[in-house]
Design a protein around this motif. Structure first.
Motif, PDB file in Angstrom:
ATOM      1  N   ASN A  93      38.601 -21.284 132.998  1.00 29.65           N
ATOM      2  CA  ASN A  93      38.131 -22.664 132.905  1.00 29.65           C
ATOM      3  C   ASN A  93      36.698 -22.829 133.406  1.00 29.65           C
ATOM      4  N   ASP A  94      36.209 -21.908 134.264  1.00 27.53           N
ATOM      5  CA  ASP A  94      34.840 -22.017 134.773  1.00 27.53           C
ATOM      6  C   ASP A  94      33.821 -21.271 133.915  1.00 27.53           C
ATOM      7  N   GLY A  95      34.293 -20.600 132.842  1.00 26.87           N
ATOM      8  CA  GLY A  95      33.395 -19.893 131.936  1.00 26.87           C
ATOM      9  C   GLY A  95      32.951 -18.516 132.405  1.00 26.87           C
ATOM     10  N   LYS A  96      33.387 -18.081 133.582  1.00 32.90           N
ATOM     11  CA  LYS A  96      32.962 -16.772 134.086  1.00 32.90           C
ATOM     12  C   LYS A  96      33.642 -15.619 133.361  1.00 32.90           C
ATOM     13  N   LEU A  97      34.792 -15.901 132.781  1.00 35.24           N
ATOM     14  CA  LEU A  97      35.497 -14.912 131.977  1.00 35.24           C
ATOM     15  C   LEU A  97      35.645 -15.500 130.587  1.00 35.24           C
ATOM     16  N   ASP A  98      35.166 -14.773 129.602  1.00 37.49           N
ATOM     17  CA  ASP A  98      35.247 -15.230 128.220  1.00 37.49           C
ATOM     18  C   ASP A  98      35.204 -13.988 127.345  1.00 37.49           C
ATOM     19  N   VAL A  99      36.382 -13.485 126.977  1.00 41.59           N
ATOM     20  CA  VAL A  99      36.446 -12.204 126.286  1.00 41.59           C
ATOM     21  C   VAL A  99      37.291 -12.264 125.028  1.00 41.59           C
ATOM     22  N   VAL A 100      36.935 -11.412 124.091  1.00 37.98           N
ATOM     23  CA  VAL A 100      37.720 -11.199 122.886  1.00 37.98           C
ATOM     24  C   VAL A 100      38.806 -10.192 123.242  1.00 37.98           C
ATOM     25  N   VAL A 101      40.034 -10.475 122.824  1.00 35.22           N
ATOM     26  CA  VAL A 101      41.134  -9.545 123.031  1.00 35.22           C
ATOM     27  C   VAL A 101      41.631  -9.047 121.683  1.00 35.22           C
ATOM     28  N   ALA A 102      42.008  -7.779 121.671  1.00 30.05           N
ATOM     29  CA  ALA A 102      42.528  -7.158 120.458  1.00 30.05           C
ATOM     30  C   ALA A 102      43.470  -6.035 120.862  1.00 30.05           C
ATOM     31  N   PRO A 103      44.520  -5.837 120.087  1.00 28.92           N
ATOM     32  CA  PRO A 103      45.411  -4.718 120.397  1.00 28.92           C
ATOM     33  C   PRO A 103      44.646  -3.400 120.306  1.00 28.92           C
ATOM     34  N   PRO A 104      44.966  -2.445 121.205  1.00 27.63           N
ATOM     35  CA  PRO A 104      44.306  -1.140 121.128  1.00 27.63           C
ATOM     36  C   PRO A 104      44.749  -0.391 119.869  1.00 27.63           C
ATOM     37  N   ALA A 105      43.935   0.546 119.450  1.00 26.79           N
ATOM     38  CA  ALA A 105      44.256   1.333 118.257  1.00 26.79           C
ATOM     39  C   ALA A 105      45.603   2.034 118.415  1.00 26.79           C
ATOM     40  N   GLU A 106      45.940   2.447 119.652  1.00 26.12           N
ATOM     41  CA  GLU A 106      47.206   3.138 119.898  1.00 26.12           C
ATOM     42  C   GLU A 106      48.417   2.262 119.603  1.00 26.12           C
ATOM     43  N   MET A 107      48.196   0.951 119.547  1.00 26.19           N
ATOM     44  CA  MET A 107      49.285   0.016 119.247  1.00 26.19           C
ATOM     45  C   MET A 107      49.100  -0.625 117.870  1.00 26.19           C
ATOM     46  N   GLY A 108      48.278   0.011 117.028  1.00 23.67           N
ATOM     47  CA  GLY A 108      48.097  -0.465 115.666  1.00 23.67           C
ATOM     48  C   GLY A 108      47.005  -1.495 115.487  1.00 23.67           C
ATOM     49  N   GLY A 109      46.242  -1.761 116.541  1.00 29.07           N
ATOM     50  CA  GLY A 109      45.179  -2.755 116.446  1.00 29.07           C
ATOM     51  C   GLY A 109      43.827  -2.136 116.154  1.00 29.07           C
ATOM     52  N   THR A 110      42.825  -3.004 116.143  1.00 29.03           N
ATOM     53  CA  THR A 110      41.466  -2.546 115.884  1.00 29.03           C
ATOM     54  C   THR A 110      40.801  -1.958 117.126  1.00 29.03           C
ATOM     55  N   GLY A 111      41.234  -2.412 118.294  1.00 29.13           N
ATOM     56  CA  GLY A 111      40.586  -1.968 119.525  1.00 29.13           C
ATOM     57  C   GLY A 111      39.232  -2.611 119.726  1.00 29.13           C
ATOM     58  N   ASN A 112      38.910  -3.624 118.938  1.00 32.75           N
ATOM     59  CA  ASN A 112      37.594  -4.277 119.003  1.00 32.75           C
ATOM     60  C   ASN A 112      37.566  -5.405 120.018  1.00 32.75           C
ATOM     61  N   GLY A 113      38.079  -5.149 121.172  1.00 38.85           N
ATOM     62  CA  GLY A 113      38.085  -6.126 122.256  1.00 38.85           C
ATOM     63  C   GLY A 113      38.842  -5.537 123.423  1.00 38.85           C
ATOM     64  N   THR A 114      38.868  -6.259 124.511  1.00 43.26           N
ATOM     65  CA  THR A 114      39.673  -5.807 125.631  1.00 43.26           C
ATOM     66  C   THR A 114      41.126  -6.154 125.336  1.00 43.26           C
ATOM     67  N   ASN A 115      42.022  -5.834 126.240  1.00 39.50           N
ATOM     68  CA  ASN A 115      43.425  -6.173 126.036  1.00 39.50           C
ATOM     69  C   ASN A 115      44.044  -6.570 127.371  1.00 39.50           C
ATOM     70  N   PRO A 116      45.204  -7.208 127.342  1.00 40.27           N
ATOM     71  CA  PRO A 116      45.813  -7.673 128.584  1.00 40.27           C
ATOM     72  C   PRO A 116      46.039  -6.567 129.609  1.00 40.27           C
TER      73      PRO A 116
END
Length: 144
Positions: free
Chosen positions: A27-50
């Motif tokens: 809510n304070d804007g200090k964290l603002d990231v794109v999330v994407a599943p990692p390639a190992e889980m069938g995703g693109t990996g083009n972002g961080t993940n939980p």
């Protein structure tokens, strides 16, 4: 066992849009990231993940807990590092997913391995992430 907080000192707020394939922001804007599943889980990996976000939070929190117990013990933990390895995989025959954690702690200023292991064990009792996960997921403590 539920651990009750006696007095809330701070509350973090983060909102997810799109789940594992979207965006997470505080809510304070200090964290603002794109999330994407990692390639190992069938995703693109083009972002961080939980799991990476959890690993970063756990490592930082555990490092602080380590510094607290080291100060009490008058031990030198300068130059120490904590690496959190967070794994995700199926549980209950594939009915859901679970996490496991390995905390790899390097303590170059502590020459005695038994003393290093004792500091790490005490930090595990103090760390809020350790208290939150205790009895819920497997957490391995490793002194590097």
């Amino acid at each position: 066992m539920t651990v009750a907080v006696e007095k809330v000192l701070y509350t973090a707020h983060a909102t997810a849009h799109g789940g594992r394939d979207g965006k997470v922001a505080s809510n304070d804007g200090k964290l603002d990231v794109v999330v994407a599943p990692p390639a190992e889980m069938g995703g693109t990996g083009n972002g961080t993940n939980p799991e990476q976000l959890f690993a970063a939070g756990y490592a930082a929190c555990f490092q602080s807990a380590l510094q607290v117990v080291a100060r009490r013990a008058r031990a030198d933990v300068s130059g120490s590092t904590v690496t959190a390895e967070v794994g995700i995989g199926p549980i209950n025959g594939g009915a859901g997913y679970g996490l496991e954690v390995a905390l790899v702690v390097s303590l170059p200023g502590v020459g005695d391995r038994a003393a290093a292991e004792e500091l790490v064990a005490k930090a595990h009792e103090v760390c809020p992430y350790s208290n939150a996960t205790r009895g819920n997921i497997k957490v391995d403590l490793k002194v590097a």
